[in-house]
Motif scaffolding. Structure first.
Motif, PDB file in Angstrom:
ATOM      1  N   GLN A  44      25.760  90.472  41.115  1.00  6.32           N
ATOM      2  CA  GLN A  44      26.367  91.596  42.023  1.00  6.32           C
ATOM      3  C   GLN A  44      26.685  92.996  41.317  1.00  6.32           C
ATOM      4  O   GLN A  44      26.776  93.992  41.731  1.00  6.32           O
ATOM      5  N   ILE A  45      27.768  92.563  40.541  1.00  3.87           N
ATOM      6  CA  ILE A  45      28.363  93.598  39.742  1.00  3.87           C
ATOM      7  C   ILE A  45      27.446  94.406  39.134  1.00  3.87           C
ATOM      8  O   ILE A  45      27.340  95.542  39.031  1.00  3.87           O
ATOM      9  N   ASP A  46      26.513  93.561  38.214  1.00  2.00           N
ATOM     10  CA  ASP A  46      25.587  94.553  37.249  1.00  2.00           C
ATOM     11  C   ASP A  46      24.682  95.212  38.253  1.00  2.00           C
ATOM     12  O   ASP A  46      24.298  96.300  37.912  1.00  2.00           O
ATOM     13  N   ARG A  47      24.251  94.606  39.367  1.00  2.00           N
ATOM     14  CA  ARG A  47      23.477  95.456  40.317  1.00  2.00           C
ATOM     15  C   ARG A  47      24.232  96.580  40.792  1.00  2.00           C
ATOM     16  O   ARG A  47      23.613  97.805  41.262  1.00  2.00           O
ATOM     17  N   ALA A  51      22.814 100.461  39.929  1.00  2.00           N
ATOM     18  CA  ALA A  51      22.285 101.381  41.079  1.00  2.00           C
ATOM     19  C   ALA A  51      23.473 102.570  41.174  1.00  2.00           C
ATOM     20  O   ALA A  51      23.003 103.550  41.404  1.00  2.00           O
ATOM     21  N   THR A  52      24.716 102.515  41.091  1.00  2.00           N
ATOM     22  CA  THR A  52      25.860 103.468  41.240  1.00  2.00           C
ATOM     23  C   THR A  52      25.504 104.519  40.060  1.00  2.00           C
ATOM     24  O   THR A  52      25.493 105.795  40.219  1.00  2.00           O
ATOM     25  N   PHE A  53      25.354 104.163  39.067  1.00  2.00           N
ATOM     26  CA  PHE A  53      25.263 104.855  37.727  1.00  2.00           C
ATOM     27  C   PHE A  53      23.838 105.137  37.162  1.00  2.00           C
ATOM     28  O   PHE A  53      23.843 105.624  35.831  1.00  2.00           O
ATOM     29  N   ASN A  54      22.827 104.607  37.735  1.00  2.00           N
ATOM     30  CA  ASN A  54      21.388 104.684  37.388  1.00  2.00           C
ATOM     31  C   ASN A  54      21.185 104.407  35.886  1.00  2.00           C
ATOM     32  O   ASN A  54      21.055 104.792  35.025  1.00  2.00           O
ATOM     33  N   LEU A  55      21.761 102.969  35.634  1.00  2.00           N
ATOM     34  CA  LEU A  55      21.666 102.393  34.422  1.00  2.00           C
ATOM     35  C   LEU A  55      20.620 101.075  34.605  1.00  2.00           C
ATOM     36  O   LEU A  55      20.264 100.776  35.519  1.00  2.00           O
ATOM     37  N   ALA A  60      23.924  97.942  32.158  1.00  2.00           N
ATOM     38  CA  ALA A  60      24.735  97.635  33.439  1.00  2.00           C
ATOM     39  C   ALA A  60      25.632  96.429  32.936  1.00  2.00           C
ATOM     40  O   ALA A  60      26.951  96.284  32.963  1.00  2.00           O
ATOM     41  N   ALA A  61      24.990  95.353  32.191  1.00  2.00           N
ATOM     42  CA  ALA A  61      25.656  94.400  31.527  1.00  2.00           C
ATOM     43  C   ALA A  61      26.587  94.591  30.560  1.00  2.00           C
ATOM     44  O   ALA A  61      27.645  94.029  30.717  1.00  2.00           O
ATOM     45  N   LYS A  62      26.056  95.597  29.659  1.00  2.00           N
ATOM     46  CA  LYS A  62      27.185  96.131  28.680  1.00  2.00           C
ATOM     47  C   LYS A  62      28.371  96.748  29.369  1.00  2.00           C
ATOM     48  O   LYS A  62      29.350  96.686  29.041  1.00  2.00           O
ATOM     49  N   LEU A  63      28.151  97.427  30.312  1.00  2.00           N
ATOM     50  CA  LEU A  63      29.043  98.191  30.932  1.00  2.00           C
ATOM     51  C   LEU A  63      30.094  97.189  31.565  1.00  2.00           C
ATOM     52  O   LEU A  63      31.434  97.384  31.498  1.00  2.00           O
ATOM     53  N   ARG A  64      29.464  96.200  32.351  1.00  2.00           N
ATOM     54  CA  ARG A  64      30.290  95.360  32.696  1.00  2.00           C
ATOM     55  C   ARG A  64      31.198  94.544  31.748  1.00  2.00           C
ATOM     56  O   ARG A  64      32.437  94.109  32.008  1.00  2.00           O
ATOM     57  N   ALA A  65      30.546  94.012  30.658  1.00  2.00           N
ATOM     58  CA  ALA A  65      31.378  93.331  29.518  1.00  2.00           C
ATOM     59  C   ALA A  65      32.545  94.148  29.142  1.00  2.00           C
ATOM     60  O   ALA A  65      33.660  93.540  28.994  1.00  2.00           O
ATOM     61  N   THR A  66      32.149  95.453  28.965  1.00  2.00           N
ATOM     62  CA  THR A  66      33.533  96.369  28.807  1.00  2.00           C
ATOM     63  C   THR A  66      34.421  96.412  29.846  1.00  2.00           C
ATOM     64  O   THR A  66      35.653  96.286  29.698  1.00  2.00           O
ATOM     65  N   CYS A  67      34.054  96.388  30.976  1.00  2.00           N
ATOM     66  CA  CYS A  67      34.921  96.303  32.115  1.00  2.00           C
ATOM     67  C   CYS A  67      35.897  95.092  32.335  1.00  2.00           C
ATOM     68  O   CYS A  67      36.906  95.093  32.657  1.00  2.00           O
ATOM     69  N   GLU A  68      35.129  94.050  31.855  1.00  2.00           N
ATOM     70  CA  GLU A  68      36.040  92.821  31.867  1.00  2.00           C
ATOM     71  C   GLU A  68      37.062  92.888  30.883  1.00  2.00           C
ATOM     72  O   GLU A  68      38.303  92.356  31.336  1.00  2.00           O
ATOM     73  N   ALA A  69      36.883  93.196  29.627  1.00  2.00           N
ATOM     74  CA  ALA A  69      37.797  93.320  28.735  1.00  2.00           C
ATOM     75  C   ALA A  69      38.973  94.539  29.273  1.00  2.00           C
ATOM     76  O   ALA A  69      40.091  94.276  29.158  1.00  2.00           O
ATOM     77  N   LEU A  70      38.554  95.657  29.879  1.00  2.00           N
ATOM     78  CA  LEU A  70      39.378  96.387  30.378  1.00  2.00           C
ATOM     79  C   LEU A  70      40.310  96.231  31.400  1.00  2.00           C
ATOM     80  O   LEU A  70      41.654  96.232  31.422  1.00  2.00           O
ATOM     81  N   GLU A  71      39.823  95.095  32.361  1.00  2.00           N
ATOM     82  CA  GLU A  71      40.363  94.478  33.430  1.00  2.00           C
ATOM     83  C   GLU A  71      41.438  93.743  32.871  1.00  2.00           C
ATOM     84  O   GLU A  71      42.427  93.599  33.309  1.00  2.00           O
ATOM     85  N   ARG A  72      41.154  92.966  31.955  1.00  2.00           N
ATOM     86  CA  ARG A  72      42.115  92.014  31.328  1.00  2.00           C
ATOM     87  C   ARG A  72      43.255  92.643  30.607  1.00  2.00           C
ATOM     88  O   ARG A  72      44.610  92.094  30.564  1.00  2.00           O
ATOM     89  N   GLY A  98      32.173  99.043  50.576  1.00  2.00           N
ATOM     90  CA  GLY A  98      31.152  98.100  50.957  1.00  2.00           C
ATOM     91  C   GLY A  98      30.492  97.353  49.707  1.00  2.00           C
ATOM     92  O   GLY A  98      30.214  96.014  49.928  1.00  2.00           O
ATOM     93  N   ALA A  99      30.399  97.771  48.608  1.00  2.00           N
ATOM     94  CA  ALA A  99      30.122  97.327  47.418  1.00  2.00           C
ATOM     95  C   ALA A  99      30.721  96.354  47.165  1.00  2.00           C
ATOM     96  O   ALA A  99      30.543  95.294  46.531  1.00  2.00           O
ATOM     97  N   MET A 100      32.168  96.712  46.913  1.00  2.00           N
ATOM     98  CA  MET A 100      33.146  95.578  46.597  1.00  2.00           C
ATOM     99  C   MET A 100      33.180  94.508  47.453  1.00  2.00           C
ATOM    100  O   MET A 100      33.353  93.351  47.093  1.00  2.00           O
ATOM    101  N   TRP A 101      33.161  94.666  48.812  1.00  2.00           N
ATOM    102  CA  TRP A 101      32.815  93.630  50.008  1.00  2.00           C
ATOM    103  C   TRP A 101      31.568  92.515  49.187  1.00  2.00           C
ATOM    104  O   TRP A 101      31.573  91.394  49.366  1.00  2.00           O
ATOM    105  N   SER A 102      30.583  93.251  48.713  1.00  2.00           N
ATOM    106  CA  SER A 102      29.335  92.316  48.410  1.00  2.00           C
ATOM    107  C   SER A 102      29.844  91.769  47.295  1.00  2.00           C
ATOM    108  O   SER A 102      29.181  90.357  47.084  1.00  2.00           O
TER     109      SER A 102
END
Length: 143
Positions: A44-47, A51-55, A60-72, A98-102
């Motif tokens: 869901q995060i990847d989607r 969608a939000t950033f037209n990736l 999107a998966a690479k961005l999420r992986a970076t975000c996981e490291a950043l979040e920690r 709404g996206a966060m709720w999803s």
């Protein structure tokens, strides 16, 4: 001896958070709030990021992986929310709720810890109580 075989590598420095990274880190933070991080939440995060950033999906998966490291390793929720408040207009921040709720509901469970995290993020994003309630009601389908 082992040092020669397996030299230590210094970790790659994380980028400065921008709107993409701040949003991704907050989505990851919501998914982790119940102390589980399931494939449904990751998908869901990847989607949302795609969608939000037209990736493309891989981007999107690479961005999420970076975000996981950043979040920690990065600042708290208020700092991420401040970036989004500065770079994203109010109507789009409402849509992000709404996206966060999803993401919170992607695992099929309504969790109190995720709801608490969501409320903190929505408040930090500067959303009104009415808009927060509407996002919650829409996500839960009027439950």
């Amino acid at each position: 001896m082992f040092e020669k075989l397996f030299p230590r590598r210094s970790p790659k420095p994380l980028p400065q958070p921008d709107a993409q990274l701040a949003l991704g880190a907050l989505l990851v933070r919501i998914a982790f709030a119940d102390r589980s991080y399931l494939a449904s939440e990751i998908g869901q995060i990847d989607r949302i990021l795609a969608a939000t950033f037209n990736l493309k999906p891989v981007e999107a998966a690479k961005l999420r992986a970076t975000c996981e490291a950043l979040e920690r390793q990065a600042p708290g929720t208020p700092e991420f929310a401040q970036i989004l408040r500065q770079e994203v207009d109010y109507a789009d921040r409402k849509a992000l709720a709404g996206a966060m709720w999803s993401v919170a509901l992607a695992d099929g469970h309504q969790d109190e810890d995720e709801e608490i995290q969501l409320l903190a993020i929505e408040t930090a994003l500067g959303l009104t109580d009415e808009d927060i309630a509407v996002a919650r009601e829409n996500a839960l389908g009027g439950k």
